[in-house]
Motif scaffolding. Structure first.
Motif, mmCIF file in Angstrom:
data_model
loop_
_atom_site.group_PDB
_atom_site.id
_atom_site.type_symbol
_atom_site.label_atom_id
_atom_site.label_comp_id
_atom_site.label_asym_id
_atom_site.label_seq_id
_atom_site.Cartn_x
_atom_site.Cartn_y
_atom_site.Cartn_z
ATOM 1 N N SER A 133 -94.369 -1.281 -0.963
ATOM 2 C CA SER A 133 -93.153 -2.052 -0.732
ATOM 3 C C SER A 133 -92.095 -1.634 -1.743
ATOM 4 C CB SER A 133 -93.434 -3.547 -0.838
ATOM 5 O OG SER A 133 -93.819 -3.889 -2.159
ATOM 6 N N LEU A 134 -90.856 -1.797 -1.340
ATOM 7 C CA LEU A 134 -89.711 -1.429 -2.172
ATOM 8 C C LEU A 134 -88.747 -2.610 -2.148
ATOM 9 C CD1 LEU A 134 -88.304 1.038 -3.671
ATOM 10 C CD2 LEU A 134 -87.112 1.415 -1.503
ATOM 11 N N ARG A 135 -88.358 -3.091 -3.311
ATOM 12 C CA ARG A 135 -87.444 -4.232 -3.374
ATOM 13 C C ARG A 135 -86.028 -3.743 -3.670
ATOM 14 N NH1 ARG A 135 -89.083 -9.790 -6.118
ATOM 15 N NH2 ARG A 135 -90.201 -9.782 -4.119
ATOM 16 N N LEU A 136 -85.113 -4.100 -2.786
ATOM 17 C CA LEU A 136 -83.705 -3.757 -2.931
ATOM 18 C C LEU A 136 -82.915 -5.022 -3.235
ATOM 19 C CD1 LEU A 136 -83.378 -1.547 0.292
ATOM 20 C CD2 LEU A 136 -83.892 -0.765 -2.037
ATOM 21 N N ALA A 137 -81.890 -4.890 -4.059
ATOM 22 C CA ALA A 137 -81.050 -6.042 -4.397
ATOM 23 C C ALA A 137 -79.602 -5.599 -4.523
ATOM 24 C CB ALA A 137 -81.508 -6.696 -5.695
ATOM 25 N N THR A 138 -78.703 -6.483 -4.125
ATOM 26 C CA THR A 138 -77.279 -6.253 -4.327
ATOM 27 C C THR A 138 -76.665 -7.521 -4.889
ATOM 28 O OG1 THR A 138 -75.183 -5.608 -3.280
ATOM 29 C CG2 THR A 138 -76.710 -6.890 -1.932
ATOM 30 N N PHE A 139 -75.693 -7.344 -5.811
ATOM 31 C CA PHE A 139 -75.157 -8.496 -6.541
ATOM 32 C C PHE A 139 -73.740 -8.194 -7.002
ATOM 33 C CE2 PHE A 139 -75.798 -11.324 -10.557
ATOM 34 C CZ PHE A 139 -75.168 -12.394 -9.940
ATOM 35 N N ASN A 140 -72.789 -8.992 -6.543
ATOM 36 C CA ASN A 140 -71.431 -8.956 -7.096
ATOM 37 C C ASN A 140 -71.460 -9.821 -8.346
ATOM 38 O OD1 ASN A 140 -68.740 -9.694 -7.790
ATOM 39 N ND2 ASN A 140 -68.047 -9.230 -5.725
ATOM 40 N N VAL A 141 -71.371 -9.211 -9.520
ATOM 41 C CA VAL A 141 -71.638 -9.922 -10.776
ATOM 42 C C VAL A 141 -70.412 -10.629 -11.348
ATOM 43 C CG1 VAL A 141 -73.481 -8.313 -11.337
ATOM 44 C CG2 VAL A 141 -71.189 -7.899 -12.249
ATOM 45 N N GLN A 142 -69.226 -10.418 -10.768
ATOM 46 C CA GLN A 142 -67.980 -11.032 -11.266
ATOM 47 C C GLN A 142 -67.857 -10.835 -12.779
ATOM 48 O OE1 GLN A 142 -67.528 -15.303 -10.977
ATOM 49 N NE2 GLN A 142 -65.344 -15.181 -10.597
ATOM 50 N N HIS A 143 -68.082 -9.632 -13.240
ATOM 51 C CA HIS A 143 -68.051 -9.204 -14.642
ATOM 52 C C HIS A 143 -68.856 -10.112 -15.574
ATOM 53 C CE1 HIS A 143 -64.329 -11.752 -14.470
ATOM 54 N NE2 HIS A 143 -64.654 -12.089 -15.710
ATOM 55 N N GLY A 144 -69.919 -10.737 -15.038
ATOM 56 C CA GLY A 144 -70.799 -11.560 -15.867
ATOM 57 C C GLY A 144 -70.235 -12.923 -16.205
ATOM 58 N N ARG A 145 -69.386 -13.448 -15.369
ATOM 59 C CA ARG A 145 -68.730 -14.738 -15.637
ATOM 60 C C ARG A 145 -69.683 -15.899 -15.363
ATOM 61 N NH1 ARG A 145 -63.266 -16.599 -15.782
ATOM 62 N NH2 ARG A 145 -63.039 -18.745 -15.045
ATOM 63 N N MET A 146 -69.787 -16.795 -16.329
ATOM 64 C CA MET A 146 -70.610 -17.989 -16.204
ATOM 65 C C MET A 146 -69.805 -19.122 -15.546
ATOM 66 S SD MET A 146 -73.536 -17.109 -17.616
ATOM 67 C CE MET A 146 -74.358 -18.646 -18.096
ATOM 68 N N PRO A 147 -70.474 -20.189 -15.082
ATOM 69 C CA PRO A 147 -69.749 -21.291 -14.440
ATOM 70 C C PRO A 147 -68.698 -21.939 -15.333
ATOM 71 C CG PRO A 147 -72.081 -21.432 -13.936
ATOM 72 C CD PRO A 147 -71.933 -20.340 -14.947
ATOM 73 N N ASP A 148 -68.889 -21.899 -16.663
ATOM 74 C CA ASP A 148 -67.913 -22.516 -17.564
ATOM 75 C C ASP A 148 -66.795 -21.560 -17.973
ATOM 76 O OD1 ASP A 148 -69.223 -20.802 -19.259
ATOM 77 O OD2 ASP A 148 -69.951 -22.335 -20.640
ATOM 78 N N GLY A 149 -66.764 -20.370 -17.386
ATOM 79 C CA GLY A 149 -65.710 -19.409 -17.677
ATOM 80 C C GLY A 149 -66.063 -18.387 -18.734
ATOM 81 N N ARG A 150 -67.116 -18.646 -19.510
ATOM 82 C CA ARG A 150 -67.552 -17.659 -20.503
ATOM 83 C C ARG A 150 -68.143 -16.439 -19.793
ATOM 84 N NH1 ARG A 150 -71.812 -18.527 -22.917
ATOM 85 N NH2 ARG A 150 -72.591 -20.175 -21.552
ATOM 86 N N VAL A 151 -68.160 -15.319 -20.496
ATOM 87 C CA VAL A 151 -68.830 -14.116 -20.015
ATOM 88 C C VAL A 151 -70.005 -13.840 -20.930
ATOM 89 C CG1 VAL A 151 -68.606 -11.654 -19.560
ATOM 90 C CG2 VAL A 151 -66.724 -13.191 -18.994
#
Length: 329
Positions: free
Chosen positions: A5-23
């Motif tokens: 098996s091969l696991r593929l993933a895709t993720f738009n990371v929004q430059h690592g922005r957290m819910p509180d606005g921190r990166v």
């Protein structure tokens, strides 16, 4: 021995922005590693930007995954935001975002009066100059920039060796005069392609991030699919395509392994992150890349794709488990 098996993933990371606005770059790297994916496609990735603590986000994720190879491809080089308080630090009185906050919050008839009030203040004029300086300092990436140049783009990361890399620059949704002066709101778009040496044979994996807010993304996807005609099959295209539902399948004729909503992260109701598969062997006489075999193997989905809330970004990550099998008879 059976196919793995091969696991593929895709993720738009929004430059690592957290819910509180921190990166939080270390949190991002650790979060992506929990997916236990073999190949990861990332979009909206910073390198050397103030807002993400100057980190090389793709390199951090690759290290956390124990990746064998990765490639970061910028779409834009230069600063994407003015110099301001570092992540985790309280903004000072001269922070340009604070000075322009009244303008950013105004809508409709209140917009022009808010702009007037901001520009009549010394801090507002300084903030406007800071943002204008950032605007003109950016340029469309060529793809040959040194690693120490601040950039914003996409990345592809693999736990298996990569035989061949390729970049594809997509049609522009907004003009960039001489590649330097942005005459619209859309950023340049790019794709990165890798021929990954999996235990069951080569797999071409591509990632991209298409334009939003217009139909230009449809033109970009058709254009990219045409440029990939000669790439080895089987082929998987992953990324934030900014196209809903079945539109990518209708435009390309490729299968989509994602049938779930992925955006926004906290309550997904739109499906714009996709994993498209083209595993049809090329027709006789169709041009191919020199030296690149076309095995024409079949990509079998082992389970429905999953949307995973990693607690970071405004997108869910998408994970799908597949295996490579023989071509269809």
């Amino acid at each position: 021995m059976g196919a793995m098996s091969l696991r593929l993933a895709t993720f738009n990371v929004q430059h690592g922005r957290m819910p509180d606005g921190r990166v939080d770059p270390p949190f991002l790297a650790a979060a992506v590693s929990t997916l236990r994916a073999d190949v990861v496609a990332l979009q909206e990735v910073d390198r050397g930007q103030v807002r993400s603590a100057g980190a090389d986000l793709a390199a951090l994720v690759a290290q956390a995954m124990g990746a064998a190879d990765h490639r970061y491809v910028p779409a834009v080089v230069g600063r994407v935001e003015p110099r301001r308080a570092a992540p985790g630090q309280a903004p000072g009185d001269d922070d340009p975002a604070l000075a322009l906050a009244p303008l950013a919050q105004a809508t409709g008839p209140a917009l022009l009066p808010a702009a007037g009030r901001v520009l009549r203040s010394r801090a507002g004029r300084a903030a406007a100059r800071a943002y204008l300086g950032t605007w003109v300092s950016r340029r469309r990436a060529r793809g040959d920039e040194p690693d120490d140049v601040p950039a914003y783009g996409i990345a592809l990361i693999s736990r298996y060796p990569v035989r061949q890399w390729r970049q594809v620059r997509l049609p522009l949704g907004s003009p960039w005069l001489f590649g330097r002066l942005q005459l619209g709101t859309d950023q340049p778009r790019v794709a990165v392609c890798a021929v990954v040496e999996t235990p069951d044979g080569p797999l071409t994996v591509v990632t991209t991030h298409l334009s939003s807010g217009s139909t230009w993304n449809q033109t970009q996807l058709r254009w990219l699919a045409e440029r990939l005609r000669g790439a080895p099959r089987p082929l998987v295209l992953m990324g934030d395509l900014n196209l809903r539902g079945s539109v990518p399948t209708e435009l390309t004729g490729w299968r989509d392994l994602v049938e779930i909503d992925t955006y926004p992260r906290h309550r997904p109701w739109i499906g714009i992150d996709h994993v498209l598969v083209d595993d049809v062997a090329p027709a006789v006489g169709e041009p191919i890349d020199p030296g690149a075999p076309h095995p024409g193997g079949r990509v079998h989905s082992l389970a429905p794709a999953r949307a995973v809330d990693l607690g970071i970004s405004d997108h869910c990550a998408v994970v799908v488990d597949v295996r490579l099998g023989p071509p269809r008879p």
